[in-house]
Scaffold this motif. Sequence first.
Motif, PDB file in Angstrom:
ATOM      1  N   GLY A  86     -10.582  -4.020   0.614  1.00  0.00           N
ATOM      2  CA  GLY A  86     -10.600  -2.683  -0.213  1.00  0.00           C
ATOM      3  C   GLY A  86      -9.743  -2.909  -1.301  1.00  0.00           C
ATOM      4  N   VAL A  87      -9.088  -1.659  -1.945  1.00  0.00           N
ATOM      5  CA  VAL A  87      -8.087  -1.661  -2.886  1.00  0.00           C
ATOM      6  C   VAL A  87      -6.710  -1.219  -2.596  1.00  0.00           C
ATOM      7  CG1 VAL A  87     -10.002  -0.852  -4.620  1.00  0.00           C
ATOM      8  CG2 VAL A  87      -8.680   0.779  -3.211  1.00  0.00           C
ATOM      9  N   GLY A  88      -6.408  -1.618  -1.146  1.00  0.00           N
ATOM     10  CA  GLY A  88      -5.037  -1.212  -0.587  1.00  0.00           C
ATOM     11  C   GLY A  88      -3.814  -1.720  -1.328  1.00  0.00           C
TER      12      GLY A  88
ATOM     13  N   PRO B 213       0.741  -1.363   0.002  1.00  0.00           N
ATOM     14  CA  PRO B 213      -0.028   0.070   0.095  1.00  0.00           C
ATOM     15  C   PRO B 213       0.906   1.349   0.191  1.00  0.00           C
ATOM     16  CG  PRO B 213      -0.909  -1.662   1.638  1.00  0.00           C
ATOM     17  CD  PRO B 213       0.493  -1.992   1.215  1.00  0.00           C
ATOM     18  N   PRO B 214       0.720   2.057  -0.721  1.00  0.00           N
ATOM     19  CA  PRO B 214       1.331   3.325  -0.971  1.00  0.00           C
ATOM     20  C   PRO B 214       1.029   4.271   0.224  1.00  0.00           C
ATOM     21  CG  PRO B 214      -0.330   3.365  -2.511  1.00  0.00           C
ATOM     22  CD  PRO B 214      -0.534   1.978  -2.221  1.00  0.00           C
TER      23      PRO B 214
ATOM     24  N   PHE C 195       1.997  11.164  -2.185  1.00  0.00           N
ATOM     25  CA  PHE C 195       1.340  11.825  -3.239  1.00  0.00           C
ATOM     26  C   PHE C 195       1.157  13.165  -2.696  1.00  0.00           C
ATOM     27  CE2 PHE C 195      -0.899   7.528  -2.721  1.00  0.00           C
ATOM     28  CZ  PHE C 195      -0.777   7.287  -3.885  1.00  0.00           C
ATOM     29  N   SER C 196       1.167  14.287  -3.656  1.00  0.00           N
ATOM     30  CA  SER C 196       1.095  15.722  -3.397  1.00  0.00           C
ATOM     31  C   SER C 196      -0.141  15.990  -2.923  1.00  0.00           C
ATOM     32  CB  SER C 196       1.757  16.419  -4.742  1.00  0.00           C
ATOM     33  OG  SER C 196       0.906  16.736  -5.440  1.00  0.00           O
ATOM     34  N   PRO C 197      -0.177  16.812  -2.083  1.00  0.00           N
ATOM     35  CA  PRO C 197      -1.725  17.611  -1.547  1.00  0.00           C
ATOM     36  C   PRO C 197      -2.187  18.080  -2.602  1.00  0.00           C
ATOM     37  CG  PRO C 197       0.225  18.722  -0.439  1.00  0.00           C
ATOM     38  CD  PRO C 197       0.938  17.731  -1.244  1.00  0.00           C
TER      39      PRO C 197
ATOM     40  N   THR D  67      -5.543   7.687  -0.215  1.00  0.00           N
ATOM     41  CA  THR D  67      -4.957   8.479   0.976  1.00  0.00           C
ATOM     42  C   THR D  67      -6.467   8.657   2.029  1.00  0.00           C
ATOM     43  OG1 THR D  67      -5.579  10.447  -0.130  1.00  0.00           O
ATOM     44  CG2 THR D  67      -3.238   9.812   0.137  1.00  0.00           C
ATOM     45  N   ARG D  68      -7.343   7.749   1.812  1.00  0.00           N
ATOM     46  CA  ARG D  68      -8.718   7.890   2.665  1.00  0.00           C
ATOM     47  C   ARG D  68      -8.329   6.753   3.953  1.00  0.00           C
ATOM     48  NH1 ARG D  68      -9.701  11.935   2.139  1.00  0.00           N
ATOM     49  NH2 ARG D  68      -7.974  12.226   0.872  1.00  0.00           N
TER      50      ARG D  68
END
Lengths: 156, 421
Positions: free
Chosen positions: B97-99, B37-38, B43-45, B147-148
């Motif tokens: 989920g999609v982790g 999982p990333p 990831f940038s804001p 990022t959820r």
Amino acid sequence: MITLSINGHNHDVTAEPDTPLLYVLRDDLQMNGAKYGCGLGQCGACTVMIDGHAAFSCLTPIALLPGRAIKTIEGLGTATSLNPVQRAFIEEQAAQCGYCTAGMVMRAQALLEHNPNPDDNTIRDAMMPNLCRCGTHTRVLKAVKRAAQSMNRASL
Amino acid sequence: MTLRIRLAGIVAIVIALPVMVSCAALVWQPAMPPVTPPKAAQFSPEVIARGAEMAAIGDCAVCHTASHAQPYAGGRRIPTPFGLITATNITPDVESGVGNWSEAAFRRAMRDGVDDQGRFLYPAMPYPHFTQATDQDITALYAFLMTRQPVHAEMPPNELPLPLKLRPVMAGWNLLFFKAQPWRDDPKQSAEWNRGAYLATAIGHCAACHTPINALGGEVSSKPYAGGEVEGWDAPALQAASSAAKPWTVEELTDYLRTGLSDQHGAAGGPMVDVTRELATVPEQDVRAIATYFVSQMPKSPTVPPAPKENESVAAGSAVFAGACAGCHAPNAPMVQRGAPSLALSSVVNAPSPRDAIQTILHGLPWREGKTGPYMPPFEAVLNNQQLTDLVRYIRARFSGGPAWADVEAQTQNARQNGGT
């Protein structure tokens, strides 16, 4: 003349057919349990039961009601012999000023007649139309839960 | 005889083999290798924020959230004409989920309708629309979802009849109705129009409800935005057949899409309520672009004749209207005085079918939690079918210049039996 069946008794009413049930209950029949709050179906203080379902009596013209079974809080219990929902509201102290309470009790009664074992989310969804400006909602939720438990015990 | 049978067999194999091989190639999709999982810091804001915007315009949370559950954790049963389909958990939980989906796996799901394991998705997931989303927007959506908060939530199974239970059948559906193609701007239109067209088509998938579908659930591409049916409600036409009593302006449609209410057309109802809740969270310029795109296709002059002053010929519903509706909807009612539209302007009252009027009266309009907005109490418990039919006919005759609705009684029974949202 329109005949209304309220709490198992027939009442002949001379009000105009577009008169909301709430006005007939309070002004003509002296059943003052259901309250006038907003008159727009937004607060639930006027809630009664029609054929077993909770309904806003302020938005229900009596033209709709011949042949329908109306139940008001006067038909639930008496001061000396409370119904389980009324008793649970007292035990949980689920009222402050009390103006919303009759409507809350009627909506809870309608819920429990259809679903004797509602979970917390079901109770929240069902009670959502009724507002309490004093902020007793958490106690109301507890009272509905308590009422469900005591009704289930009684039916064992 | 035996020779002829043998020959026929060989011919059959020679013909069938390539067909079978090409079918197998069509049906078989490889699993994508799982990834660790990333981390959010990858990831940038700005990219996450863009993903949030796309997720809201794409209404991801509307289907991928069950009632009272965590957003994006799935579990909502989507009613389709073919059965119930459960929206999946798209939070980054590894097990449920999609982790451990790679961005490539996510892109394939969005573009081709195939999940990380190589299984075909059902087109209830609007991949026929998302296939046109830009790389940049898919990357942003991936960043947003990854990022959820991960939520562990197992899904109840779909409830579909037998042939449709078999996911490879969807390969055939794709062959018939799915066209993977990148987005192309229309050079004859303005930048804002093209932005709106892209957002409405490739992200917002408005046509999924507002375009009619055929018997197999494919959008009828020859009738874009001619109006469809969803969850018991009519999704109105968004082109020349729009039944607005007054032509929509870009300003009005922008307002409606962001608040769920237009003071010239009425309130959003049924499944559209959630759409407007999502659009309330995105930058106004995006919504204005979408409005620009649709207003350009809608009539410039009224399509329904003006409402009659008062129609006394339909009397049966008048007492009910006076007692149940007039408190808010009479011309001098406080709500109308404060700017809510007259029923004479309501797109629902002027619609070609009574379906949305019936649904609105039965189920009302829900509260918008924490916000001001349109609300209407439900009348399901107090009106029987005859009373509802009388009331609907009365409202149409009094407030719309359109012809009397023909099928009010049948639609009433149908709405009552099959429910709505």
